[in-house]
Design an enzyme around this catalytic site. Sequence first.
Site, short mmCIF file in Angstrom:
data_model
loop_
_atom_site.label_atom_id
_atom_site.label_comp_id
_atom_site.label_asym_id
_atom_site.label_seq_id
_atom_site.Cartn_x
_atom_site.Cartn_y
_atom_site.Cartn_z
CG LEU A 209 44.62 41.43 -63.84
CD1 LEU A 209 43.67 42.61 -63.80
CD2 LEU A 209 43.87 40.13 -63.54
CG HIS A 210 50.53 45.16 -65.27
ND1 HIS A 210 49.52 45.90 -65.86
CD2 HIS A 210 51.41 46.07 -64.81
CE1 HIS A 210 49.80 47.18 -65.76
NE2 HIS A 210 50.94 47.32 -65.13
NE ARG A 211 47.99 50.00 -62.51
CZ ARG A 211 49.01 50.82 -62.53
NH1 ARG A 211 49.92 50.77 -61.56
NH2 ARG A 211 49.15 51.72 -63.49
#
Length: 384
Positions: free
Chosen positions: A217-219
């Site tokens: 998860l990084h956006r």
Amino acid sequence: MGIKTSLRPVICVVGARPNYMKMAPIIRAFKAHEPVVPVLLVHTGQHYDVAMSDRLFADLELPPPDVNLGVGSASHAVQTAEVMKRFEPVIDEHGARAVLVVGDVNSTLACALVASKRGIPVVHVESGLRSYDRTMPEEINRVLTDQIADVLYTTERSAHANLVREGIAPERVVFVGNVMIDSLLANLSKAPSASDLMTTAGFGMERLRRGYGVVTLHRPSNVDHPDTLGPIVDALRTISRRLPLVFALHPRTRANLERFGMLDKLDAPGFLVLPPQGYLEMLGLMAGATMVLTDSGGIQEETTALGVPCLTIRENTERPITVEQGTNTLVGVDPAALRDAADAVLEGGGRRGRVPEYWDGRAAERIAAHLAAWLSARESSGGE
């Protein structure tokens, strides 16, 4: 890169981690082509962690960059401008038969703009992908790079229709397949097993004996706002009660969880939190997973190639073939939808799909063969 030739090089540009996996097979294919296609590898330094970059280059057997522009992090505008300022002198010094860019990062657009304004052919690998979400910086980069590219290599046939709809001449577009899958197939046998990774991390493999999920998860749209990030993590906690989740925690996500006072949400029996993993390590984790939960574009493709169900935590995807033919399910950011989709995988095994056309490990060979012929024809006709 040590090749003695009178020809100017094709300048190949990387700027961020996903670019490495795309560029490695292309450079190998250029070297293997007869005659060899001379290359100058430029790293813009857009995302540059010395230890991680060195590790990735070694894992992928990618030669060290010939030039590192050392741009570093900044706003989109400043970073794009800085790449342009530092890239143009590289062209002045070395010349270029063409500038080859991959993907959709700021470096892709910046170097394409410099080359186009200098009358140097722009080659874009992974053209024509569209999310139709103009709030994504990557979408702006994709659309603009494609408009100024002279040769556009696509990963899926639907990309051709996108490009023609945007007024791009069909003869500039070539369907070659997916270079990310070239890297995956070349490296899968070298990937460590999940068991080895868990042992190294100090986790007992018995916790995963009935299966596990992998989370990335990084956006910014998912992790920069507590009202979005909190419910996603809560949904993941619920899923982790049924299926242990190996969470490769991105630095941006960790920092925001700390800032929002939410890091303790990951302190649960079902979470196994790891630092960011190398390319081979992620391949090993994904290959053995029951499912992958992610907001990454590249992972949607990799899970389709691996036959592993993927739940994409986004409202849209620029890689529709992974949904239409592959293992990907677009679930959005609604926590209930995420929980329901995970339950469906656990109860029914999830989507297995099929590997799309030309995702066969030979996309880079097709690029090398076509581009070498295209450049020779252009140069023979007096093109500069």
